[in-house]
Every structure is written in structure tokens, then in C-alpha cells.
Design an enzyme around this catalytic site. Sequence first.
Site, PDB file in Angstrom:
ATOM      1  N   ARG A 122      45.663  32.527  37.680  1.00  0.00           N
ATOM      2  CA  ARG A 122      44.648  32.045  36.734  1.00  0.00           C
ATOM      3  C   ARG A 122      45.392  31.313  35.627  1.00  0.00           C
ATOM      4  NH1 ARG A 122      39.694  35.140  33.797  1.00  0.00           N
ATOM      5  NH2 ARG A 122      38.868  34.730  35.862  1.00  0.00           N
ATOM      6  N   HIS A 140      36.280  27.511  39.395  1.00  0.00           N
ATOM      7  CA  HIS A 140      36.368  28.973  39.514  1.00  0.00           C
ATOM      8  C   HIS A 140      35.840  29.367  40.903  1.00  0.00           C
ATOM      9  CE1 HIS A 140      36.861  33.010  38.459  1.00  0.00           C
ATOM     10  NE2 HIS A 140      35.903  33.187  37.578  1.00  0.00           N
ATOM     11  N   GLN A 192      34.743  33.086  42.103  1.00  0.00           N
ATOM     12  CA  GLN A 192      33.500  33.532  41.470  1.00  0.00           C
ATOM     13  C   GLN A 192      32.291  33.125  42.315  1.00  0.00           C
ATOM     14  OE1 GLN A 192      32.878  35.091  38.203  1.00  0.00           O
ATOM     15  NE2 GLN A 192      30.887  35.236  39.154  1.00  0.00           N
ATOM     16  N   ARG A 210      32.433  40.499  43.285  1.00  0.00           N
ATOM     17  CA  ARG A 210      33.762  39.859  43.178  1.00  0.00           C
ATOM     18  C   ARG A 210      34.760  40.631  44.046  1.00  0.00           C
ATOM     19  NH1 ARG A 210      35.006  37.086  38.603  1.00  0.00           N
ATOM     20  NH2 ARG A 210      36.637  36.135  39.869  1.00  0.00           N
ATOM     21  N   ASP A 235      26.533  30.595  31.819  1.00  0.00           N
ATOM     22  CA  ASP A 235      27.905  31.012  31.481  1.00  0.00           C
ATOM     23  C   ASP A 235      28.089  30.742  29.991  1.00  0.00           C
ATOM     24  OD1 ASP A 235      30.598  31.693  31.549  1.00  0.00           O
ATOM     25  OD2 ASP A 235      31.262  29.831  32.504  1.00  0.00           O
ATOM     26  N   CYS A 243      28.320  34.919  35.314  1.00  0.00           N
ATOM     27  CA  CYS A 243      29.641  35.290  35.828  1.00  0.00           C
ATOM     28  C   CYS A 243      30.311  36.357  34.958  1.00  0.00           C
ATOM     29  CB  CYS A 243      30.526  34.060  35.962  1.00  0.00           C
ATOM     30  SG  CYS A 243      30.747  33.174  34.418  1.00  0.00           S
TER      31      CYS A 243
HETATM   32  N1   CP Z   1      33.932  36.218  35.752  1.00  0.00           N
HETATM   33  C1   CP Z   1      35.241  36.360  35.562  1.00  0.00           C
HETATM   34  O1   CP Z   1      36.085  35.649  36.133  1.00  0.00           O
HETATM   35  O2   CP Z   1      35.579  37.383  34.722  1.00  0.00           O
HETATM   36  P1   CP Z   1      37.016  37.675  34.131  1.00  0.00           P
HETATM   37  O3   CP Z   1      37.369  36.554  33.194  1.00  0.00           O
HETATM   38  O4   CP Z   1      36.871  38.989  33.425  1.00  0.00           O
HETATM   39  O5   CP Z   1      38.007  37.752  35.257  1.00  0.00           O
HETATM   40  N1  NVA Z   2      33.801  29.399  31.867  1.00  0.00           N
HETATM   41  C1  NVA Z   2      34.409  30.661  31.532  1.00  0.00           C
HETATM   42  C2  NVA Z   2      34.400  31.567  32.707  1.00  0.00           C
HETATM   43  C3  NVA Z   2      34.995  32.919  32.486  1.00  0.00           C
HETATM   44  C4  NVA Z   2      34.997  33.753  33.710  1.00  0.00           C
HETATM   45  C5  NVA Z   2      35.822  30.417  31.039  1.00  0.00           C
HETATM   46  O1  NVA Z   2      36.518  29.579  31.635  1.00  0.00           O
HETATM   47  O2  NVA Z   2      36.231  31.042  30.068  1.00  0.00           O
END
Ligand code: CP
Ligand code: NVA
Length: 303
Positions: A102, A129, A132, A287, A219, A259
Site C-alpha cells: 500500500r 484500490h 476493496q 475483505r 467514501d 469502504c
Molecule cells: N477500506 C480500507 O482499505 O480500509 P483500511 O484503510 O483500514 O485498510
Molecule cells: N479513498 C480512501 C480509501 C481508504 C480505504 C483513501 O485513499 O484514503
Amino acid sequence: MKDFLKLQDLSADEINQLIDLAINLKFKQDNRIKHDYLLNKTMGMIFTKSSTRTRVSFEVGIKQLGGSAIFLNANDIQLGRGESIADTARVLERYLDLIMIRTFSQNDVEELAKYASIPIINGLTDYCHPTQIIADLMTVKEVKGDLKGKKLCYIGDGNNVANSLIVGCIKTGMAISLSCPEGFYPDQKLIDWAKENGEFEIGPDPFALVANADAVYTDVFVSMGQEKTVEQRKLAFRDYQVNNKLLSCANKSAIVLHCLPAHKGEEIAENTFEAHAKTIFDEAENRLHAHKAIMQTLFQDKF
Ligand code: CP
Ligand code: NVA
């Protein structure tokens, strides 16, 4: 499937197979049916951004499949001090069987995959993502029975989640509409692609775009890395809240997805969130099952 970097790399069949495998693995987990398909495999998990769900579900997921995981905070490894991605890839592939990463830049994830011979999974970038969305589509399928012909409406920021939702919905035969304020649209190339390949709508009016939706998705307004633009964003998104008034314009049986993490009172009203909490937390649970399906699929040629 060698890597899992973005949904554009997968065929419709591959996405549908991942969803069905995730549903099957959930059944096996719930019924304590042995499924240690990744016995003794070790995954490295590199994080440059925070995470609750992705981190925990990947680590628990590989354990349930018989393997183990090592958490690598990017700042604690030499990558954070400037060691190149190419060298990091060529070292880690000697120890690990799989890497989940990530980070900010999609290019960095693609570069890691270019130099590492082991599978790479994208656990979120600024661009997309994809893990997700497998869990999200799985959740829609569990509730609605089928994806083809159903409509999902996304309200808010045209961000990484929105980009991946566009691809996931169109590839699985769902219609998708997005309502985003001007200047906060998703990736233009994906918009062009979606218009040519499926049922796609985008515009500024959430009430018009949510009509006939079977699933309504939102989101956060401020994604990780965008903290400096909080005030500008709060202003731009003030008419883009998922609440009961907006939901009254969707299908009566529409589900609400998020999410997570959620900022209640901003992108979603608290009472709407709580009324749909069961589905939203099922989505979070999924997930785990989706990630297990992705990991198993990346190794399936090797069984
Ligand atoms: N939805 C999601 O990716 O959550 P986290 O940022 O907690 O991993
Ligand atoms: N759009 C958000 C998603 C988190 C899971 C971010 O990138 O922070």
C-alpha cells in the site's frame, strides 16, 4: 494472473471467478472446512500509508490459508531511506513468496511487479484500490444474487475507490453512475473507457444519478495524502452526502456500501450509516474472504 495491480489487468471472467472463490472460501471458513492452500507461504506487507482492514484481513487471511505474513512499515525498511524499488524487489523475492503493498504511486507498485518474480498485490494507491472492489462486488452479489443488470451509484470524490469501482462494475455487467462535484471527477481515461464498454453515467446531480440504484456507495471526502486540502474539499462536497433524503430517490431495496473508515456527518449521515451498518460491516468482513481468493488465485498454477 501473475500479479494483482489494477482491475484493468483482469478479464471479466477472472473478476467473476475471484468473487465466486471468495464466497466459497467464506463458506469453508464459516464451516471450518480445511483450506490451507498456501501452506508455508510467506507474504511481506509493505505499508507507506495507514490501514486497519487491509492490514489485518491480509495477515489473518494468509494465516487461515496456512501461511504467514511479515508487516513492513516502509519507514522501517531501507526503501524509506532511498533504496530503490528495483533493488528492494530483487532482495525480497529471495525471502518471500508474495508481496502486498500500500503506497502513494501506482507507478511504484507497477515497478515492484516489474522487478520481482513473485506475485505483487496492490493494497491501495492514489490511483486505485482493486482488492476493496472484489469485496464490494462480492457483497452486492451476496445480497442481490447477481451483478449483471444491477446498478451501483457512487457519490462523492472521484478517488482511488471510484476508479476501481468503475472498472469492476463495468466488467461484471453492472451499470454505474457517479455523482461528483466538478474538479473531483475520476480518471478521465477510465470515464472514456467506461462510456464505450458499458452502462455509465456521471454528473454533478446526486439526486438524478441515484435513481434506480441497487447499491449506493460513498467514501471519505479527504483521502490519505490529501490532508492539506480539507477545507476546500469540505466546501466542494457539502451537497454530496449519502443520507435518507438521497436514498429515498434510489431503489427501495438499495443497499449502502462504504469502504471505511467513515466520517459520519460528512460523506454519510450517521443515522443512514447505522441503518445500513450490517451490510457495511459484512462488506468489511468480505475483505478477508476476497483477499484469500486473490492470494489463492495467484498461486493456483503452482498447486
Ligand atoms: N477500506 C480500507 O482499505 O480500509 P483500511 O484503510 O483500514 O485498510
Ligand atoms: N479513498 C480512501 C480509501 C481508504 C480505504 C483513501 O485513499 O484514503
